[in-house]
Write an enzyme that holds these catalytic residues in place. Structure first.
Site, PDB file in Angstrom:
ATOM      1  N   GLY A  76       0.811  -1.205   0.000  1.00  0.00           N
ATOM      2  CA  GLY A  76       0.000   0.000   0.000  1.00  0.00           C
ATOM      3  C   GLY A  76       0.847   1.257   0.000  1.00  0.00           C
ATOM      4  O   GLY A  76       2.044   1.233   0.308  1.00  0.00           O
ATOM      5  N   CYS A  77       0.216   2.378  -0.326  1.00  0.00           N
ATOM      6  CA  CYS A  77       0.950   3.638  -0.471  1.00  0.00           C
ATOM      7  C   CYS A  77       1.472   4.154   0.870  1.00  0.00           C
ATOM      8  O   CYS A  77       2.667   4.449   1.013  1.00  0.00           O
ATOM      9  CB  CYS A  77       0.081   4.689  -1.156  1.00  0.00           C
ATOM     10  SG  CYS A  77      -1.554   4.923  -0.409  1.00  0.00           S
ATOM     11  N   TYR A  78       0.597   4.265   1.864  1.00  0.00           N
ATOM     12  CA  TYR A  78       1.053   4.711   3.179  1.00  0.00           C
ATOM     13  C   TYR A  78       2.064   3.734   3.794  1.00  0.00           C
ATOM     14  O   TYR A  78       3.107   4.159   4.324  1.00  0.00           O
ATOM     15  CB  TYR A  78      -0.137   4.867   4.127  1.00  0.00           C
ATOM     16  CG  TYR A  78      -0.955   6.127   3.974  1.00  0.00           C
ATOM     17  CD1 TYR A  78      -0.369   7.393   4.033  1.00  0.00           C
ATOM     18  CD2 TYR A  78      -2.338   6.070   3.818  1.00  0.00           C
ATOM     19  CE1 TYR A  78      -1.128   8.551   3.929  1.00  0.00           C
ATOM     20  CE2 TYR A  78      -3.111   7.212   3.707  1.00  0.00           C
ATOM     21  CZ  TYR A  78      -2.500   8.463   3.764  1.00  0.00           C
ATOM     22  OH  TYR A  78      -3.267   9.611   3.662  1.00  0.00           O
ATOM     23  N   THR A  88       4.145   1.812   2.286  1.00  0.00           N
ATOM     24  CA  THR A  88       5.416   1.940   1.582  1.00  0.00           C
ATOM     25  C   THR A  88       6.209   3.115   2.126  1.00  0.00           C
ATOM     26  O   THR A  88       7.414   2.998   2.410  1.00  0.00           O
ATOM     27  CB  THR A  88       5.176   2.121   0.066  1.00  0.00           C
ATOM     28  OG1 THR A  88       4.584   0.937  -0.455  1.00  0.00           O
ATOM     29  CG2 THR A  88       6.484   2.389  -0.669  1.00  0.00           C
ATOM     30  N   ALA A  89       5.550   4.249   2.298  1.00  0.00           N
ATOM     31  CA  ALA A  89       6.244   5.431   2.808  1.00  0.00           C
ATOM     32  C   ALA A  89       6.760   5.199   4.230  1.00  0.00           C
ATOM     33  O   ALA A  89       7.929   5.478   4.540  1.00  0.00           O
ATOM     34  CB  ALA A  89       5.313   6.640   2.766  1.00  0.00           C
TER      35      ALA A  89
END
Length: 354
Positions: A159-161, A163-164
């Site tokens: 997921g995007c969050y 990953t960050a």
């Protein structure tokens, strides 16, 4: 150009992540998009619905894939690669029937990301429909889990969050520099992270000049972050008045050290990031605070870290484009690795500016 290219399909190709997949794959030298589905847009030209794709896909039409064809159209049969860019809950109904029909499946939703099926009712509100496949899916965050991707046939793209947060914190956890309990992740995302469908909360008049937290204490990406880090996380997401980008600001306590050991320093945490990422083509370790603008349109993440001698807290930050490194670009990177291609193939390292 595509004579000997591997053939790919995209299920759910009309949303933001599906459109971004089409954009990236249009320039991929080894993968050709053979079919794309979008049930609500069946029969419509891809370039008519999304004019930015008109020149790249002049004759491609969306095929149907809806409640009456949950295993996908016959045009998927025999493809080397299929991307599932669907809302959560739909891939787990489709993937079991696809497994024997295609070579590699990369799912961009959360359907196969969590190893423990017991977490799905808690965080996603329903039991998993294909729990036997969770152990077969490889988690798709190459910089942290690369060895598992080679030869994988089912990839759950991160997921995007997560990953960050994972890129910012994992090297510090793995090096034993921060405590694995009480980690705080505050992250802001652009509106594209909420998808292409129009809602009241995404109207221009609502988003413009506004900054709001949401999903307090219950956001679905929390267990995914904890799985990546092997640590306890308190996560608060925010919606920022921009289209693309995520900036994650993470806080942790330094790990307890033996008596006589020197105090943790900024140099220590920066060294851990450099050790983890200096050989990575898509991660930039920067001394300056990272910005979302610097990553826009690229598959890159920018990370940095500090130790605050005054409060004792460790600060780690990551910026990325939520549609590229946070979604479609990462999925292509995972597909490259699974298919034995160089991970960088077809993926941009340069961002858009201004």
């Amino acid at each position: 150009m595509y004579t000997d290219a591997m053939k790919a399909g995209i299920i759910g190709g009309s949303g933001y992540t599906g459109v971004e997949l089409l954009r990236l794959l249009a320039g991929h030298p080894d993968i050709e998009v053979a079919t794309v589905t979008a049930h609500a847009r069946a029969g419509q030209l891809v370039g008519e619905y999304t004019p930015s794709l008109a020149a790249a896909y002049p004759g491609m039409v969306y095929e149907a894939a809806g409640p009456d064809s949950l295993d996908g159209p016959d045009s998927l049969d025999g493809l080397d690669l299929v991307f599932c860019a669907l809302p959560h809950g739909e891939s787990q109904r489709i993937v079991p029937a696809l497994r024997d029909r295609v070579g590699v499946i990369v799912d961009l939703a959360a359907d196969f990301r969590l190893r423990d099926p017991g977490l799905y009712p808690t965080w996603y509100g329903e039991a998993h429909e294909a729990p036997d496949l969770l152990d077969q899916a490889v988690y798709g965050l190459p910089e942290l889990f690369r060895p598992l991707l080679a030869g994988a046939t089912l990839v759950a793209s991160a997921g995007c969050y997560p990953t960050a947060a994972g890129l910012a914190l994992a090297p510090l956890v793995r090096a034993g520099l921060i405590e694995p309990g009480g980690i705080i992740v505050d992250a802001a995302s652009g509106t594209s992270g909420a998808g292409r469908a129009a809602t009241d909360s995404l109207h221009f008049g609502t988003v413009d000049e506004n900054f709001v937290a949401y999903g307090l204490l219950t956001h679905r990406h929390t267990p995914e972050m904890q799985q990546i880090l092997g640590a306890e996380v308190l996560f608060t997401p925010h919606l920022a008045p921009m289209v693309r980008g995520i900036l994650a600001t993470c806080y942790a306590r330094p790990a307890a050290r033996a008596a006589g050991a020197r105090t943790l320093s900024t140099a220590d945490v920066m060294d851990a990031l450099h050790d983890a990422y200096d050989h990575e083509p898509f991660v930039v370790v920067t001394d300056a605070p990272p910005s979302t603008k610097a990553t826009s349109g690229s598959n890159c993440a920018h990370v940095t870290a500090r130790v605050d001698g005054r409060t004792g807290w460790v600060l780690a930050l990551c910026a990325l484009d939520n549609l590229v490194k946070g979604a479609a670009g990462q999925a292509v990177q995972c597909a490259n690795a699974a298919l034995g291609l160089p991970e960088t193939t077809g993926l941009p390292t340069a961002g858009l500016y201004p």
